[in-house]
Design a protein around this motif. Sequence first.
Motif, PDB file in Angstrom:
ATOM      1  N   ARG A 183       7.092  -4.091  -5.298  1.00 48.19           N
ATOM      2  CA  ARG A 183       5.974  -3.829  -6.168  1.00 48.19           C
ATOM      3  C   ARG A 183       4.580  -4.426  -5.535  1.00 48.19           C
ATOM      4  O   ARG A 183       3.605  -3.583  -5.743  1.00 48.19           O
ATOM      5  CB  ARG A 183       6.007  -4.753  -7.559  1.00 48.19           C
ATOM      6  CG  ARG A 183       5.279  -4.781  -8.570  1.00 48.19           C
ATOM      7  CD  ARG A 183       5.014  -3.541  -9.514  1.00 48.19           C
ATOM      8  NE  ARG A 183       6.208  -2.860  -9.958  1.00 48.19           N
ATOM      9  CZ  ARG A 183       6.892  -3.131 -11.170  1.00 48.19           C
ATOM     10  NH1 ARG A 183       6.265  -3.738 -12.065  1.00 48.19           N
ATOM     11  NH2 ARG A 183       7.749  -2.574 -11.520  1.00 48.19           N
ATOM     12  N   ILE A 184       4.642  -5.279  -4.701  1.00 48.49           N
ATOM     13  CA  ILE A 184       3.293  -5.880  -4.072  1.00 48.49           C
ATOM     14  C   ILE A 184       2.957  -4.508  -3.142  1.00 48.49           C
ATOM     15  O   ILE A 184       1.786  -4.320  -3.092  1.00 48.49           O
ATOM     16  CB  ILE A 184       3.802  -7.244  -3.327  1.00 48.49           C
ATOM     17  CG1 ILE A 184       3.727  -8.372  -4.358  1.00 48.49           C
ATOM     18  CG2 ILE A 184       2.372  -7.451  -2.223  1.00 48.49           C
ATOM     19  CD1 ILE A 184       4.536  -9.559  -3.511  1.00 48.49           C
ATOM     20  N   SER A 185       3.842  -3.946  -2.364  1.00 45.93           N
ATOM     21  CA  SER A 185       3.732  -3.029  -1.438  1.00 45.93           C
ATOM     22  C   SER A 185       3.052  -1.723  -2.205  1.00 45.93           C
ATOM     23  O   SER A 185       1.806  -1.202  -1.896  1.00 45.93           O
ATOM     24  CB  SER A 185       4.928  -2.659  -0.763  1.00 45.93           C
ATOM     25  OG  SER A 185       4.515  -1.457   0.042  1.00 45.93           O
ATOM     26  N   GLN A 186       3.539  -1.565  -3.566  1.00 44.06           N
ATOM     27  CA  GLN A 186       3.081  -0.478  -4.229  1.00 44.06           C
ATOM     28  C   GLN A 186       1.469  -0.718  -4.731  1.00 44.06           C
ATOM     29  O   GLN A 186       0.667   0.126  -4.989  1.00 44.06           O
ATOM     30  CB  GLN A 186       4.008  -0.220  -5.333  1.00 44.06           C
ATOM     31  CG  GLN A 186       5.075   0.410  -5.100  1.00 44.06           C
ATOM     32  CD  GLN A 186       6.310   0.278  -6.063  1.00 44.06           C
ATOM     33  OE1 GLN A 186       6.192  -0.468  -7.119  1.00 44.06           O
ATOM     34  NE2 GLN A 186       7.244   0.995  -5.810  1.00 44.06           N
ATOM     35  N   PHE A 187       1.355  -1.868  -5.153  1.00 45.99           N
ATOM     36  CA  PHE A 187       0.023  -2.248  -5.525  1.00 45.99           C
ATOM     37  C   PHE A 187      -1.007  -2.227  -4.391  1.00 45.99           C
ATOM     38  O   PHE A 187      -1.817  -1.413  -4.569  1.00 45.99           O
ATOM     39  CB  PHE A 187      -0.191  -3.731  -6.072  1.00 45.99           C
ATOM     40  CG  PHE A 187       0.613  -3.950  -7.358  1.00 45.99           C
ATOM     41  CD1 PHE A 187       0.468  -3.110  -8.454  1.00 45.99           C
ATOM     42  CD2 PHE A 187       1.137  -5.263  -7.564  1.00 45.99           C
ATOM     43  CE1 PHE A 187       0.981  -3.585  -9.557  1.00 45.99           C
ATOM     44  CE2 PHE A 187       1.712  -5.705  -8.829  1.00 45.99           C
ATOM     45  CZ  PHE A 187       1.724  -4.692  -9.921  1.00 45.99           C
ATOM     46  N   LEU A 188      -0.611  -2.526  -3.260  1.00 51.22           N
ATOM     47  CA  LEU A 188      -1.560  -2.718  -2.099  1.00 51.22           C
ATOM     48  C   LEU A 188      -1.817  -1.486  -1.549  1.00 51.22           C
ATOM     49  O   LEU A 188      -2.762  -0.870  -0.758  1.00 51.22           O
ATOM     50  CB  LEU A 188      -1.085  -3.648  -0.966  1.00 51.22           C
ATOM     51  CG  LEU A 188      -1.294  -5.132  -1.419  1.00 51.22           C
ATOM     52  CD1 LEU A 188      -0.671  -6.271  -0.482  1.00 51.22           C
ATOM     53  CD2 LEU A 188      -2.590  -5.638  -2.085  1.00 51.22           C
ATOM     54  N   ASN A 189      -0.767  -0.457  -1.608  1.00 55.08           N
ATOM     55  CA  ASN A 189      -0.746   0.922  -0.956  1.00 55.08           C
ATOM     56  C   ASN A 189      -1.416   2.041  -2.022  1.00 55.08           C
ATOM     57  O   ASN A 189      -1.319   3.133  -1.632  1.00 55.08           O
ATOM     58  CB  ASN A 189       0.385   1.461  -0.487  1.00 55.08           C
ATOM     59  CG  ASN A 189       0.618   0.456   0.806  1.00 55.08           C
ATOM     60  OD1 ASN A 189      -0.230   0.334   1.694  1.00 55.08           O
ATOM     61  ND2 ASN A 189       2.061  -0.225   0.950  1.00 55.08           N
ATOM     62  N   GLY A 190      -1.801   1.525  -3.358  1.00 59.14           N
ATOM     63  CA  GLY A 190      -2.310   2.654  -4.390  1.00 59.14           C
ATOM     64  C   GLY A 190      -1.154   3.320  -4.989  1.00 59.14           C
ATOM     65  O   GLY A 190      -1.542   4.250  -5.695  1.00 59.14           O
ATOM     66  N   LYS A 191      -0.043   2.939  -5.058  1.00 58.43           N
ATOM     67  CA  LYS A 191       0.985   3.851  -5.600  1.00 58.43           C
ATOM     68  C   LYS A 191       1.184   3.238  -6.821  1.00 58.43           C
ATOM     69  O   LYS A 191       2.130   3.877  -7.704  1.00 58.43           O
ATOM     70  CB  LYS A 191       2.401   3.630  -4.742  1.00 58.43           C
ATOM     71  CG  LYS A 191       2.089   4.225  -3.371  1.00 58.43           C
ATOM     72  CD  LYS A 191       3.279   4.220  -2.481  1.00 58.43           C
ATOM     73  CE  LYS A 191       3.003   5.055  -1.079  1.00 58.43           C
ATOM     74  NZ  LYS A 191       4.067   4.792  -0.477  1.00 58.43           N
TER      75      LYS A 191
ATOM     76  N   PHE B 180     -10.780  -3.501  -4.348  1.00 56.93           N
ATOM     77  CA  PHE B 180     -10.054  -4.513  -4.491  1.00 56.93           C
ATOM     78  C   PHE B 180      -9.111  -4.677  -3.568  1.00 56.93           C
ATOM     79  O   PHE B 180      -8.314  -5.522  -2.998  1.00 56.93           O
ATOM     80  CB  PHE B 180      -9.755  -4.571  -6.127  1.00 56.93           C
ATOM     81  CG  PHE B 180     -10.687  -5.151  -6.850  1.00 56.93           C
ATOM     82  CD1 PHE B 180     -11.020  -6.628  -6.796  1.00 56.93           C
ATOM     83  CD2 PHE B 180     -11.388  -4.423  -7.544  1.00 56.93           C
ATOM     84  CE1 PHE B 180     -12.029  -6.927  -7.660  1.00 56.93           C
ATOM     85  CE2 PHE B 180     -12.488  -4.804  -8.405  1.00 56.93           C
ATOM     86  CZ  PHE B 180     -13.029  -6.026  -8.275  1.00 56.93           C
ATOM     87  N   ARG B 181      -8.200  -3.532  -3.676  1.00 58.83           N
ATOM     88  CA  ARG B 181      -7.017  -3.323  -2.770  1.00 58.83           C
ATOM     89  C   ARG B 181      -7.148  -3.614  -1.378  1.00 58.83           C
ATOM     90  O   ARG B 181      -6.455  -4.247  -0.900  1.00 58.83           O
ATOM     91  CB  ARG B 181      -6.392  -1.952  -3.043  1.00 58.83           C
ATOM     92  CG  ARG B 181      -5.885  -1.824  -4.282  1.00 58.83           C
ATOM     93  CD  ARG B 181      -5.355  -0.071  -4.278  1.00 58.83           C
ATOM     94  NE  ARG B 181      -5.256   0.517  -5.518  1.00 58.83           N
ATOM     95  CZ  ARG B 181      -4.257   0.269  -6.428  1.00 58.83           C
ATOM     96  NH1 ARG B 181      -3.239  -0.326  -6.311  1.00 58.83           N
ATOM     97  NH2 ARG B 181      -4.276   0.700  -7.535  1.00 58.83           N
ATOM     98  N   GLU B 182      -8.268  -2.923  -0.938  1.00 60.38           N
ATOM     99  CA  GLU B 182      -8.402  -3.160   0.259  1.00 60.38           C
ATOM    100  C   GLU B 182      -8.659  -4.582   1.004  1.00 60.38           C
ATOM    101  O   GLU B 182      -8.312  -5.024   1.886  1.00 60.38           O
ATOM    102  CB  GLU B 182      -9.631  -2.271   0.909  1.00 60.38           C
ATOM    103  CG  GLU B 182      -9.328  -0.643   0.670  1.00 60.38           C
ATOM    104  CD  GLU B 182      -9.528  -0.146  -0.649  1.00 60.38           C
ATOM    105  OE1 GLU B 182     -10.018  -0.763  -1.310  1.00 60.38           O
ATOM    106  OE2 GLU B 182      -9.096   0.960  -0.693  1.00 60.38           O
ATOM    107  N   CYS B 183      -9.573  -5.235  -0.058  1.00 57.19           N
ATOM    108  CA  CYS B 183     -10.022  -6.603   0.337  1.00 57.19           C
ATOM    109  C   CYS B 183      -8.554  -7.438   0.162  1.00 57.19           C
ATOM    110  O   CYS B 183      -8.404  -8.505   1.103  1.00 57.19           O
ATOM    111  CB  CYS B 183     -10.788  -7.031  -0.706  1.00 57.19           C
ATOM    112  SG  CYS B 183     -12.404  -6.245  -0.275  1.00 57.19           S
TER     113      CYS B 183
END
Length: 87
Positions: free
Chosen positions: A30-38, A2-5
């Motif tokens: 927060r968006i960056s953390q979500f998308l980078n798996g953090k 999901f993150r990668e897509c």
Amino acid sequence: MFRECLKQVKENRGITGSALSQVTGVTDARISQFLNGKRDMTCSNCWLLLEGMEKLSPGSIESFCLLLSGKSSQIELTEDQIADQVI
């Protein structure tokens, strides 16, 4: 997956974190953390980001679904990116 897509749709459509933050109310960090798996991403977080991307670039949800299903391997370009290629 999901993150990668999500990340690919965001990048392909030229959506910035700050623009997405403005329409969703989720901080850029927060968006960056979500998308980078953090940070873990819930279904509601994923949907919130998708809705925001759709507002900024109509067709984002469809692109996400196609990527997730593996039916789209083409790189999508925004209108500005296409104009840059033509000029």
